[in-house]
Every structure is written in structure tokens, then in C-alpha cells.
Design an enzyme around this catalytic site. Structure first.
Site, PDB file in Angstrom:
ATOM      1  N   GLY A   9       0.999  -1.064  -0.103  1.00 11.30           N
ATOM      2  CA  GLY A   9       0.016   0.090  -0.106  1.00 11.30           C
ATOM      3  C   GLY A   9       0.859   1.198  -0.044  1.00 11.30           C
ATOM      4  CD  GLN A  10      -0.570   7.410   0.631  1.00 14.05           C
ATOM      5  OE1 GLN A  10      -1.441   7.228   1.702  1.00 14.05           O
ATOM      6  NE2 GLN A  10      -0.247   8.744   0.166  1.00 14.05           N
ATOM      7  CB  ILE A  33      -4.430  -9.058  -0.385  1.00 11.93           C
ATOM      8  CG1 ILE A  33      -5.230 -10.391  -0.908  1.00 11.93           C
ATOM      9  CG2 ILE A  33      -4.741  -7.932  -1.156  1.00 11.93           C
ATOM     10  CD1 ILE A  33      -5.979 -11.048   0.517  1.00 11.93           C
ATOM     11  CE1 TYR A 140      -9.249   6.787   7.155  1.00 14.19           C
ATOM     12  CE2 TYR A 140      -8.961   4.511   6.829  1.00 14.19           C
ATOM     13  CZ  TYR A 140      -8.251   5.587   6.914  1.00 14.19           C
ATOM     14  OH  TYR A 140      -6.951   5.928   7.305  1.00 14.19           O
TER      15      TYR A 140
END
Ligand code: VAH
Length: 314
Positions: A9-10, A33, A140
């Protein structure tokens, strides 16, 4: 050894590179993943891992003799509004898996990222305090606020050494813009170089707390390296560097690309951004474990444009 969950990810991409430099590649197991970028895959051990699968996480932890886990897997604010239950399950079940491994003494230390998204429309927007009204209005934000409560519970009830930071919007050039509301501040640099213009999905005056990725990585590793006794807050620490709005960011870009133009076409993400603070009080992180940011908005713009120019051959 260290395990990074969500390494592709980022934040995970840069955190993996930093930790491999700091501790040696063989000591830092990256997992996600999906596979990471070429640099990550070539520079050390990698495991395909579903963060929601307890047995799979436990298997990686045991096989690699993991002591420290950085749990960076999550679905961010904008995407989470499209898939609420998927976001809740990913953000919460991955956290329970890691907290329970620590409760059962199978790992020693956890880093878990929270976010300024834990604050909501009723939170004071200027110099938002460490402790204040928190009524998040996004899936979120709700998952991050709940996660903070669970981190503090596992620390108090089971002595789990979990440490956490409420990240502001993060900007970097190594990962493409993702499903975050603050990711306009990443995409704008790509579009400025590629097309000389950007249509922004937030209004010109939408001020949000932001930070360049190198400072966020420094804070992440810094809180993990701090003495346990200095980490007094076990929910999550406010953290800040600077705040800006799309108009101010476009002014910073114009210093390098004078012909750059920006237009505004707000979408559903405007309501998310409007529910968040504009500036953050991070004095407790600065006092407890010596946090201080280094990179300014203009230094960030210089780094972003210099590194992305190569990609767009401009
Ligand atoms: C998001 N980048 O936009 C994340 C972050 C404060 C924002 O949590 O969802």
C-alpha cells in the site's frame, strides 16, 4: 524479525524500504494480498497474506519468528463509503488478529495506523486537541475510532504493547493515488506533469492536515523505537506537519510549472473532507516521544516534481 502487513500500500511500500535499510532486508518480511513493486519484491522476503485470515497471519508469524508487526492494511475513506461492510471487516478483523496474537504472547509489539478521520463534523476544526468530541461520519473514521478503543483496551487488560498514530493526509511519489479523500494531493502532481492541468474533486478552500511521507515514516518508526514508558497514549497520538487547501497547493506547484491550471468539480468526497479538522494539535507526540516534522509544503512539492518528472519525461 518484523512483519509488515499491507506492505504493497501507500505507506507500506515506503515503510518496507525504510525498515529494510534500517534493520537489514532479511529481518523485514513484507506481506500483502497482492505483490508489491519490483523494488520490494527484489529486496527481501515477501508473503501473499490475507490480513483477515487469523490462521494465515499466525502461520507467517511463527514461520518467520516475528516479534514486531506493522499492520498497514486498511480500506481508506472514499473506497470505504462504497463498500461499508467490506471496509469494516478488513479494518477490524485484521486488527483483532494482530491484537490477539500479541495477547497470546506470539508477538511482542504492534504498530497500528489511526487517522484524523476519527474526528467528525462536531469536532473543533482548529488545533484539534488530542482528547475531544469524536463523532466520525465515515465508515473509515468509525473503524479507526473503534480500533483506537480496542488498542487501549488490549493494552490495559492484557498489557499488549500496541502503538498508534493518527496520520493526516500523506503525500508520496512511489505509490499511485489511492482511495483516500486526501489523495487529490498526490494525483495533482501526476496530472500537473502529464496534462498541465488538474480537475480537483474538493473545493479550492478545503483545508486539511497533510504530511510528506518521509516524515510519516520517521514518526512511525520513531514511536515503535520509543521506550514503552514514554508512549503514554495507547489509543492513538495526534500527529501533524502542515495544512493546506487545493488552491495553496496549486500555488506551490506553479513555482515549478508556471502554466499549470486547476479547476474544481467537488464530488462525494467533499462531504468527507468537510467532516475533518483543518489543523491538529500534536503537542503530546512532540512531548512524549520527541516527534517533530521536517519537510515543508514547498520542499514536498520540489521532491514530488523532481521524482515524477522522470516518469513523465517532462
Ligand atoms: C484518507 N489518506 O484520505 C487517508 C487518511 C486523513 C486521511 O486517513 O482516507
Amino acid at each position: 524479525r518484523i512483519l509488515i502487513i499491507g506492505a504493497s500500500g501507500q505507506i507500506g511500500t515506503e515503510l518496507t524500504a525504510f525498515l529494510r535499510k534500517e534493520y537489514g532486508s532479511h529481518k523485514v518480511i513484507a506481506s500483502d494480498i497482492v505483490e508489491g513493486d519490483a523494488q520490494m519484491m527484489a529486496s527481501g522476503p515477501f508473503e501473499i497474506l490475507d490480513a483477515m485470515d487469523y490462521d494465515a497471519v499466525q502461520d507467517v508469524v511463527i514461520r518467520h519468528e516475528i516479534t514486531d508487526v506493522y499492520l498497514m492494511a486498511a480500506m481508506l475513506s472514499a473506497t470505504a463509503e462504497k463498500f461499508p461492510m467490506k471496509a469494516w471487516n478488513l479494518n477490524m478483523n485484521s486488527l483483532f488478529n494482530v491484537l490477539n496474537l500479541a495477547r497470546d504472547k506470539k508477538i511482542e509489539k504492534i504498530f497500528w495506523p489511526s487517522s484524523i478521520a476519527v474526528f467528525g463534523p462536531t469536532t473543533p476544526k482548529a488545533d484539534t486537541p488530542q482528547r475531544t468530541v469524536m463523532e466520525p461520519s465515515t465508515v473509515y473514521g468509525i473503524s479507526k475510532q473503534t480500533g483506537e478503543r480496542w488498542c487501549e483496551y488490549y493494552y490495559k487488560k492484557y498489557g499488549v504493547d500496541v502503538r498508534s498514530i493518527r496520520y493526516p493526509g500523506l503525500i508520496s511519489y512511489t505509490a499511485p493515488p489511492g482511495g483516500g479523500t486526501t489523495d487529490y494531493a498526490v494525483d495533482i502532481y501526476h496530472k500537473a506533469l502529464k496534462h498541465g492541468k488538474y480537475i480537483c474533486f474538493l473545493n479550492a478552500d478545503t483545508t486539511l492536515p497533510m504530511m510528506y511521507m518521509d516524515d510519516a515514516i520517521k514518526a512511525t518508526v520513531g514511536i515503535m523505537q520509543a521506550n514503552a514508558g514514554d508512549v503514554k497514549i495507547r489509543s492513538s497520538y495526534n500527529l501533524a506537519a502542515f495544512s493546506f487547501n487545493p488552491d495553496e497547493l496549486s500555488q506551490s506547484i506553479k513555482k515549478h510549472l508556471p502554466d499549470f491550471t486547476i479547476d474544481y468539480d467537488p464530488d462525494f468526497r467533499q462531504a468527507i473532507a468537510d467532516s475533518w479538522p483543518q489543523t491538529i494539535d500534536d503537542s503530546e507526540a512532540r512531548n512524549d516521544w520527541g516527534w517533530e516534522h521536517k519537510i515543508s509544503i514547498d520542499e514536498m512539492t520540489k521532491i514530488m516534481i523532481e521524482n515524477l518528472r522522470k516518469e513523465y519525461k517532462k
